[in-house]
Design an enzyme around this catalytic site. Structure first.
Site, PDB file in Angstrom:
ATOM      1  NE  ARG A 251      -4.240  -1.666   1.857  1.00 25.59           N
ATOM      2  CZ  ARG A 251      -5.219  -1.905   2.709  1.00 25.59           C
ATOM      3  NH1 ARG A 251      -5.116  -1.525   3.963  1.00 25.59           N
ATOM      4  NH2 ARG A 251      -6.311  -2.518   2.313  1.00 25.59           N
TER       5      ARG A 251
ATOM      6  CE  LYS B 222     -15.639  -8.762  13.976  1.00 25.69           C
ATOM      7  NZ  LYS B 222     -15.196  -7.404  14.186  1.00 25.69           N
TER       8      LYS B 222
ATOM      9  N   GLY C   5      -6.304  -6.191   2.435  1.00 22.20           N
ATOM     10  CA  GLY C   5      -4.955  -6.197   2.997  1.00 22.20           C
ATOM     11  C   GLY C   5      -4.491  -7.582   3.387  1.00 22.20           C
TER      12      GLY C   5
ATOM     13  N   GLY D  49     -12.876  -4.185   1.209  1.00 23.22           N
ATOM     14  CA  GLY D  49     -14.276  -3.752   1.243  1.00 23.22           C
ATOM     15  C   GLY D  49     -14.606  -2.888   0.041  1.00 23.22           C
TER      16      GLY D  49
HETATM   17  P1  AMP Z   1     -11.146 -10.005   7.783  1.00 21.08           P
HETATM   18  O1  AMP Z   1     -10.497  -8.806   8.398  1.00 21.08           O
HETATM   19  O2  AMP Z   1     -12.586 -10.162   8.100  1.00 21.08           O
HETATM   20  O3  AMP Z   1     -10.812 -10.180   6.303  1.00 21.08           O
HETATM   21  O4  AMP Z   1     -10.448 -11.244   8.495  1.00 21.08           O
HETATM   22  C1  AMP Z   1      -9.095 -11.584   8.378  1.00 21.08           C
HETATM   23  C2  AMP Z   1      -8.713 -12.364   9.588  1.00 21.08           C
HETATM   24  O5  AMP Z   1      -9.556 -13.502   9.710  1.00 21.08           O
HETATM   25  C3  AMP Z   1      -7.306 -12.902   9.579  1.00 21.08           C
HETATM   26  O6  AMP Z   1      -6.560 -12.188  10.520  1.00 21.08           O
HETATM   27  C4  AMP Z   1      -7.468 -14.363   9.983  1.00 21.08           C
HETATM   28  O7  AMP Z   1      -6.565 -14.747  10.997  1.00 21.08           O
HETATM   29  C5  AMP Z   1      -8.879 -14.416  10.508  1.00 21.08           C
HETATM   30  N1  AMP Z   1      -9.475 -15.750  10.386  1.00 21.08           N
HETATM   31  C6  AMP Z   1      -9.549 -16.520   9.299  1.00 21.08           C
HETATM   32  N2  AMP Z   1     -10.131 -17.693   9.569  1.00 21.08           N
HETATM   33  C7  AMP Z   1     -10.454 -17.680  10.871  1.00 21.08           C
HETATM   34  C8  AMP Z   1     -11.078 -18.631  11.742  1.00 21.08           C
HETATM   35  N3  AMP Z   1     -11.474 -19.820  11.300  1.00 21.08           N
HETATM   36  N4  AMP Z   1     -11.262 -18.272  13.034  1.00 21.08           N
HETATM   37  C9  AMP Z   1     -10.844 -17.064  13.463  1.00 21.08           C
HETATM   38  N5  AMP Z   1     -10.249 -16.136  12.697  1.00 21.08           N
HETATM   39  C10 AMP Z   1     -10.058 -16.431  11.410  1.00 21.08           C
END
Ligand code: AMP
Length: 399
Positions: free
Chosen positions: A37, A201, A354, A377
């Site tokens: 970035r 999430k 990211g 996003g």
């Molecule tokens: P996001 O910011 O929603 O794209 O989420 C990215 C994060 O999701 C990363 O830091 C991953 O470590 C986390 N992640 C991926 N799979 C899982 C899981 N099964 N349980 C908890 N965290 C997760």
């Protein structure tokens, strides 16, 4: 839709405010683990310096929630930027405090001032007009090169654009490249078109998922968000990440996919662990047999095989969000195997966000991806066909 071009501005010898997206991932030692970035913003900054301008840069980093928090200082960004630009970058003591405003007012040509983390100011995420006005008071021109936050109506992204007329604001080179790429992708994707969606999430990506469904042929779900869907299907998900208040929504998405004929894939097995820890005891279990109190932290080998099968014939892939906790080696295999498969395919491959960009870089396949977007996003919202709030005011008016 045509954007206001940076090269159309009469910048010579002026002061330019550039909103960048320096929200880079950091490792456990506080080092920048992927500086894509920052590197991506260099072209716009150098162009302005070449026009004999002085340049004021603003960005957020993490979520300091409107308070000064040393953990989120932009000092590491200033150091990296200094190396990349090969010139001094002054880090301001704050965002719009008197000392910073004075530094900005007295900034000599060819000098670069980086404001502290813009989210140290509560008004940033509230799109506070007073904050936008103060930021705008610093410079003659406004340039948005922060694609990653352009889907947010924030003070330094949206509010500030209202203080400049069309001759004094524009999109930066990075923003323009991203918008142009996604406009083409959305208008004419080669089919079958698949979206791989992961990450932690559902809440952050729910609306995007709903809106993407009519555009894609297949959806592959991974990461923590998969468990909200699995729970809704009646599986015992142990202590895996779940958003209970979104179970109905998860159902709605699955119903909608069915109605539209979109192939909706969920993990059939997972790597389950006793704890959320890098060296936790772990095992491969089917989605039906996650033990009580264990949590699914990656997709399992059967899911990898299934997803490869499903992805084999696709011609366009959009990937947003890792398949597991890729930061921990033990739970990175699912993401890494999917990354290799996506990179090796002859499809047009697009990675957004990211974490996912960081992931493909760690795996070493970033050169094989057609387009790595700096915005997660934002790229999803563009694909849904939305006009991003940070871009709306930078569109050339038809006359
Ligand atoms: P996001 O910011 O929603 O794209 O989420 C990215 C994060 O999701 C990363 O830091 C991953 O470590 C986390 N992640 C991926 N799979 C899982 C899981 N099964 N349980 C908890 N965290 C997760």
């Amino acid at each position: 839709m045509e954007l206001l071009h940076l090269k159309g501005l009469d910048l010579q010898d002026k002061k330019v405010f550039i909103r960048c997206d320096f929200n880079v991932p950091m490792d456990e030692f506080g080092n920048i683990s992927d500086d894509r970035r920052i590197r991506s913003a260099v072209a716009t900054i150098n162009y302005c310096l070449d026009q004999d301008c002085s340049v004021i840069l603003a960005s957020h980093l993490g979520r300091p929630k409107g308070e000064v928090n040393e953990k989120f200082t932009l000092a590491p960004v200033a150091r990296r930027l200094q190396q990349l630009l090969k010139r001094h970058v002054e880090l301001a003591p704050g965002v719009v405090d008197d000392a910073t405003l004075k530094l900005a007012a007295e900034l000599p040509r060819h000098e670069v001032l980086l404001l502290e983390n813009i989210r140290f100011e509560a008004g940033e995420t509230e799109n506070d007009e007073a904050l936008s006005k103060k930021l705008a008071s610093m410079a003659d021109f406004y340039v948005n090169d922060a694609f990653g936050v352009s889907h947010r109506a924030h003070a330094s992204v949206e509010g500030i654009t209202r203080f400049y007329d069309d001759a004094h604001k524009s999109a930066g080179f990075l923003l323009e490249r991203e918008i142009t790429f996604f406009s083409k992708l959305i208008n004419n994707p080669v089919r079958p078109f698949a979206a791989i969606v992961g990450g932690s999430k559902v809440s952050g990506k729910l609306e995007a998922l709903v809106n993407l469904l009519p555009k894609v042929d297949k959806v592959f779900i991974g990461g923590g968000m998969a468990f909200t869907f699995l729970k809704q299907l009646g599986y015992d998900i142990g202590a895996s990440l779940v958003e209970d208040d979104l179970l109905d929504e998860a159902q709605r998405i699955m119903d909608e996919a069915k109605k539209l004929g979109v192939k909706f894939y969920l993990p059939v097995d997972v790597i389950a662990a006793e704890k959320f820890e890098a060296n936790a005891v772990s095992k491969i279990v089917t989605a039906q047999e996650i033990p009580d109190n264990w949590m699914g932290l990656d997709i399992g080998p059967a899911t990898v095989r299934l997803y490869r099968e499903g992805l084999a014939d696709v011609q366009t892939v959009l990937w947003n969000g890792p398949m597991g906790v890729y930061e921990m080696e033990k739970f990175a295999r699912g993401s890494s195997k999917i990354a290799h498969f996506v990179a090796d395919s002859y499809a047009t491959t697009v990675v957004g966000g990211g974490d996912t960009a960081d992931l493909v870089q760690r795996v070493g396949v970033d050169d094989e991806i057609t387009f790595i977007s700096t915005g997660g996003g934002a790229s999803l919202e563009l694909l849904e066909g939305k006009v991003l709030p940070g871009v709306a005011q930078l569109v050339k008016k038809e006359n």
